[in-house]
Motif scaffolding. Structure first.
Motif, short mmCIF file in Angstrom:
data_model
loop_
_atom_site.label_atom_id
_atom_site.label_comp_id
_atom_site.label_asym_id
_atom_site.label_seq_id
_atom_site.Cartn_x
_atom_site.Cartn_y
_atom_site.Cartn_z
N ASP A 133 0.81 -1.21 0.00
CA ASP A 133 0.00 0.00 0.00
C ASP A 133 0.85 1.27 0.00
O ASP A 133 0.35 2.34 -0.36
CB ASP A 133 -0.99 0.00 1.18
N THR A 134 2.11 1.17 0.38
CA THR A 134 2.97 2.37 0.32
C THR A 134 3.37 2.68 -1.12
O THR A 134 3.52 3.84 -1.49
CB THR A 134 4.23 2.19 1.18
N LYS A 135 3.51 1.64 -1.93
CA LYS A 135 3.86 1.83 -3.34
C LYS A 135 2.63 1.79 -4.25
O LYS A 135 2.74 2.09 -5.43
CB LYS A 135 4.84 0.74 -3.79
N HIS A 136 1.49 1.41 -3.68
CA HIS A 136 0.25 1.20 -4.44
C HIS A 136 0.53 0.31 -5.66
O HIS A 136 0.23 0.64 -6.80
CB HIS A 136 -0.38 2.52 -4.89
N ALA A 137 1.11 -0.83 -5.36
CA ALA A 137 1.49 -1.75 -6.44
C ALA A 137 1.55 -3.17 -5.90
O ALA A 137 1.77 -3.40 -4.70
CB ALA A 137 2.85 -1.35 -7.00
N TRP A 138 1.38 -4.14 -6.80
CA TRP A 138 1.52 -5.55 -6.46
C TRP A 138 3.00 -5.91 -6.53
O TRP A 138 3.68 -5.64 -7.52
CB TRP A 138 0.71 -6.42 -7.41
N ILE A 139 3.49 -6.56 -5.49
CA ILE A 139 4.91 -6.85 -5.35
C ILE A 139 5.11 -8.35 -5.13
O ILE A 139 4.43 -8.97 -4.30
CB ILE A 139 5.53 -6.09 -4.16
N ALA A 140 6.04 -8.94 -5.86
CA ALA A 140 6.49 -10.30 -5.61
C ALA A 140 7.96 -10.21 -5.20
O ALA A 140 8.83 -9.94 -6.03
CB ALA A 140 6.32 -11.18 -6.83
N GLU A 141 8.21 -10.43 -3.93
CA GLU A 141 9.58 -10.29 -3.43
C GLU A 141 10.37 -11.57 -3.65
O GLU A 141 9.85 -12.68 -3.43
CB GLU A 141 9.56 -9.98 -1.92
N PRO A 142 11.61 -11.48 -4.06
CA PRO A 142 12.46 -12.66 -4.18
C PRO A 142 12.58 -13.35 -2.82
O PRO A 142 12.55 -12.72 -1.77
CB PRO A 142 13.82 -12.08 -4.61
N GLY A 143 12.69 -14.67 -2.86
CA GLY A 143 12.82 -15.41 -1.62
C GLY A 143 12.22 -16.80 -1.72
O GLY A 143 11.91 -17.28 -2.82
N LYS A 144 12.03 -17.44 -0.58
CA LYS A 144 11.56 -18.81 -0.53
C LYS A 144 10.04 -18.87 -0.40
O LYS A 144 9.44 -18.14 0.39
CB LYS A 144 12.22 -19.55 0.63
N PHE A 145 9.44 -19.78 -1.17
CA PHE A 145 8.00 -20.00 -1.17
C PHE A 145 7.73 -21.49 -1.05
O PHE A 145 8.62 -22.33 -1.22
CB PHE A 145 7.37 -19.48 -2.47
N GLU A 146 6.47 -21.81 -0.79
CA GLU A 146 6.02 -23.19 -0.80
C GLU A 146 4.73 -23.29 -1.60
O GLU A 146 3.82 -22.46 -1.45
CB GLU A 146 5.77 -23.71 0.62
N ALA A 147 4.66 -24.30 -2.44
CA ALA A 147 3.41 -24.67 -3.10
C ALA A 147 2.80 -25.80 -2.29
O ALA A 147 3.43 -26.86 -2.11
CB ALA A 147 3.66 -25.11 -4.53
N ILE A 148 1.60 -25.57 -1.77
CA ILE A 148 0.96 -26.52 -0.86
C ILE A 148 -0.23 -27.16 -1.56
O ILE A 148 -1.16 -26.46 -1.99
CB ILE A 148 0.50 -25.81 0.42
N ILE A 149 -0.20 -28.47 -1.70
CA ILE A 149 -1.32 -29.21 -2.27
C ILE A 149 -2.18 -29.70 -1.11
O ILE A 149 -1.67 -30.32 -0.16
CB ILE A 149 -0.84 -30.39 -3.12
N ALA A 150 -3.48 -29.44 -1.18
CA ALA A 150 -4.35 -29.75 -0.05
C ALA A 150 -5.74 -30.17 -0.51
O ALA A 150 -6.16 -29.87 -1.63
CB ALA A 150 -4.44 -28.54 0.88
N ALA A 151 -6.44 -30.86 0.40
CA ALA A 151 -7.85 -31.20 0.18
C ALA A 151 -8.75 -30.23 0.91
O ALA A 151 -9.97 -30.23 0.72
CB ALA A 151 -8.13 -32.63 0.63
N SER A 152 -8.18 -29.41 1.79
CA SER A 152 -8.87 -28.31 2.45
C SER A 152 -7.80 -27.45 3.09
O SER A 152 -6.61 -27.81 3.08
CB SER A 152 -9.86 -28.80 3.52
N ALA A 153 -8.20 -26.32 3.65
CA ALA A 153 -7.22 -25.45 4.30
C ALA A 153 -6.58 -26.13 5.50
O ALA A 153 -5.51 -25.71 5.96
CB ALA A 153 -7.89 -24.14 4.73
N ALA A 154 -7.22 -27.19 6.01
CA ALA A 154 -6.67 -27.90 7.18
C ALA A 154 -6.19 -29.30 6.84
O ALA A 154 -5.81 -30.05 7.74
CB ALA A 154 -7.74 -27.98 8.27
#
Length: 740
Positions: free
Chosen positions: A708-729
């Motif tokens: 919100d400070t830049k009023h822009a969508w940001i994708a920061e470099p770094g580590k992510f996880e792709a999570i495969i699930a049958a529900s949020a839990a």
């Protein structure tokens, strides 16, 4: 007489040869060229007439130029019955019944865009047959609190799910030459004080949670209309709101359709002129009440607007922009001679309503495999509860309908089992015995003067020796339940239903609880009841859809589009104290302190409590086995993409559908982020023993947050996880990767 005149004039101008035909009538010309040709032909008074209502549900056309009137109808679950020109009373037509489709919570619970397209096509055909210009729906306001009386009209708590389910609905409706009007833009997340609530929300939450479904509706669905909401934002009513309508909707998103006020949502002529409103409906100006007649000349965009122009106080720049949009709407709808004719009350529409209902029903719990009901071994089924017999298509507010037929759950069960099994019924509890809304009457007499103890005693007696007991309860569409302009008093079931369920559980272990609602409810008896089904307001085919699932003709595949908390305090809006159910005639500020942590985003943060049922949860009569998910790379460039694949196998004995869900986790960011966020889902059908590979493509957008400070969508470099699930839990596998 007015309609006849329009038809005659329209017929008079159409036969002109191509050489004589004005550009605005030449459908071979681009719409924008036609708009610019028509605009200077209009007089000032004709332009003013276009931007405000002339009756409860219509606005004027331009008869002199063959431009028809504009006719609106409420949705989003069916085409509303006709009311009188100047009043809310029923017009008394005998041919304005419709097919009622399931509520949008049910549609969202299908997690199936194909069902959404079918829904839009079907309801669009009914609206076209009734010669409507605009269908006032669908609704995509986010499920922030389970007390919101209008949640049943929306698509749940998650912006990604709502965005991907709303687009096909819009496309299906508009294939019929009828405009979809997506509502309510924006931040209309509760009903009490909806006219006086000024929402205070940070830009991150606005852009990440509350706007994505509207943005998708505009940019992907190409919606031709948007309806403003009643509440305020930044101190301005949302039906004429500079920031929402001009800066975001028309500016950032490039919306080229019409902004329509909610009925009575306009409050100020100057703001209505400058702040993005195009068509004003339902205003009760100068102290006039709902039933006042011929108030239309006094509307904010009527004589007051005309006088300001004539006196030189305002110019016509804004007026011309409004008229351009309205002309564009006309050329897309009523002046498109190629649009289909539509259909109503067709077998195909009833089938669509049934299929959507069947696919949206959610099996929440099924201990010991009690469901499906084994009709070969059952001799007696006891059905208990008012909702087994109460019509649900009447009530709830503007979505109330007049139907040709509505199959109740009890009738659906009896029709399905026929003479094979005895089906007995007991009331169990008395909720709301009335059955009327806006002059449409169900004709049911549900009055019952017995005491709660007498009703429970009868239910227990009926249930004691039954092979199966089906309690069908929940909420209804009465005030302070699932109903417009009111919110629920609490999370618990009303009318003493908990007492009935607990009494039944003591006398029969084969108890199935069917909850009919558009909202989460508390279930203090959850450990005492083996089988729980989340039913919805399923419309005309309610009973047949439910019966098909209960007896196993249909394998349930619905997944929850919102979280069921154990108690109200587990919901973020209450945990942080920013909701009030107290009526106020003056503007009150409601601050969304939870920011982006709505629904499962909040539940994921809680270490001491878990949801009753998680977002995305839903069981099946078969079982599914997930393989280990894999990615095609360990790193991803900002301009690149990453593909994650997982194999899912049906390990049960019958065909079923599973919704494979992809969540993304940002392991370290400069701003707080949820533990995970839904960024993909696919519904697959598998026969016993069959396996399918499901793949998801992850791009920069899926990794981004709104700064919100830049009023822009940001994708920061770094580590992510792709999570495969049958529900949020129910996480099935995790794939780590890195954004370079």
């Amino acid at each position: 007489m007015k309609k006849i005149l329009v038809s005659l004039v329209f017929a008079a101008v159409l036969p002109l040869s191509a050489q004589q035909k004005p550009v605005y009538l030449d459908e071979s010309k681009p719409i924008e060229e036609r708009v610019e040709d028509a605009l200077p032909r209009l007089t000032l008074k004709e332009k003013i007439a276009l931007v405000h209502a002339q009756s409860k549900f219509s606005s004027a056309g331009v008869p002199r130029l063959g431009i028809p009137e504009f006719w609106m109808t409420d949705g989003p679950h069916g085409v509303r019955p006709e009311v009188l020109w100047d009043e809310w009373d029923q017009a008394g037509w005998t041919n304005d019944s419709c097919v009622a489709f399931p509520a949008l919570t049910c549609l969202a619970a299908t997690w199936n865009p194909e069902m959404s397209l079918l829904y839009g096509q079907s309801i669009g055909e009914e609206a076209r047959y009734r010669n409507k210009t605009v269908l006032l729906g669908p609704g995509v306001n986010i499920y922030r609190t389970p007390l919101n009386g209008r949640n049943f009209e929306y698509m749940g708590e998650d912006p990604y799910l709502s965005a991907h389910m709303v687009v096909p609905y819009i496309q299906g409706v508009q294939q019929n030459g009828v405009a979809a009007c997506v509502k309510h833009f924006a931040l209309n997340n509760h009903e009490v004080n909806r006219h006086t609530t000024n929402v205070i929300v940070d830009d991150r939450a606005l852009y990440e949670i509350y706007l994505p479904a509207f943005k998708a509706a505009v940019q992907e669905g190409k919606a031709w209309a948007i309806m403003g909401s009643y509440n305020l934002y930044k101190g301005q009513h949302c039906c004429h709101n500079q920031y929402l309508l001009n800066d975001i909707l028309k500016g950032e998103w490039g919306f080229d359709g019409v902004v329509i006020s909610d009925w009575g949502g306009a409050h100020d002529t100057d703001q209505a002129i400058t702040n993005g409103l195009d068509m004003e409906f339902g205003s009760w100006t100068n102290g006039l009440s709902n039933g006042a007649s011929n108030a239309y000349d006094n509307y904010y965009l009527a004589m007051p607007y005309l006088q300001r122009i004539q006196e030189g106080k305002v110019g016509t720049k804004e007026l011309d922009d409004k008229v351009r949009r309205i002309l564009r709407l006309a050329f897309r709808t009523t002046m498109n001679t190629s649009r289909p004719w539509g259909a109503i009350l067709s077998p195909e529409h009833y089938e669509a309503a049934r299929r959507i209902g069947e696919e949206g029903i959610v099996l929440l719990q099924n201990e010991g495999g009690l469901l499906p009901i084994n009709l070969d071994k059952a001799k007696k089924i006891a059905v208990i509860g008012e909702n087994a017999i109460k019509m649900m298509t009447v009530g709830g507010g503007s979505s109330s309908l007049k139907v040709q037929r509505e199959i109740s759950p009890l009738d659906g069960i009896r029709q399905r089992v026929g003479n094979q099994v005895e089906v007995v019924y007991a009331r169990g509890y008395v909720g709301d015995a009335s059955g009327e809304y806006n002059g449409v009457v169900t004709g049911q007499n549900l009055k019952d003067d017995r005491t709660p103890d007498e009703l429970i005693a009868e239910a227990v007696k009926v249930a004691a020796d039954a092979d199966y007991v089906i309690f069908i309860g929940g909420l209804n569409k009465s005030a302070n339940q699932d109903c417009e302009d009111t919110d629920r008093a609490g999370l618990g079931l009303p009318y003493g239903q908990d007492d009935v369920i607990q009494a039944l559980a003591k006398v029969n272990r084969n108890l199935i609880v069917v909850n009919i609602s558009g909202n989460a409810v508390a279930m203090p008896w959850v450990k005492e009841v083996p089988a729980i089904v989340q039913d919805w307001y399923l419309g005309s085919e309610a009973g047949s859809a439910l019966a098909a699932v209960l007896v196993g003709d249909v394998n349930p595949s619905g997944k929850l589009p919102f979280t069921f908390p154990v108690k109200l305090e587990d919901n973020a809006a209450y945990a942080l104290g920013e909701y009030t159910g107290v009526r106020s005639d003056t503007v009150i500020n409601i601050k969304y302190n939870e920011s982006i942590f709505v629904g499962y985003r909040w539940a994921d943060k809680q270490k001491k409590s878990k949801p009753l049922f998680a977002f995305g949860h839903g069981l099946s009569y078969t079982t599914f086995e997930y393989g280990k998910p894999v990615a095609d790379a360990k790193t991803m460039s900002p301009d690149g993409k990453l593909t994650v694949k997982v194999t899912v196998k049906n390990t049960g004995s019958r065909e079923g559908q599973e919704v494979v869900q992809l969540y993304i986790a940002d392991k370290k960011s400069s701003l707080p982020r949820p533990l995970k966020e839904l960024k993909g889902f696919k519904k697959i059908k598998l026969t016993p023993g069959e396996s399918k590979e499901v793949s998801f493509v992850i791009d920069k957008e899926a990794l981004s947050f709104f700064d919100d400070t830049k009023h822009a969508w940001i994708a920061e470099p770094g580590k992510f996880e792709a999570i495969i699930a049958a529900s949020a839990a129910d996480v099935k596998g995790v794939v780590p990767f890195e954004l370079k």
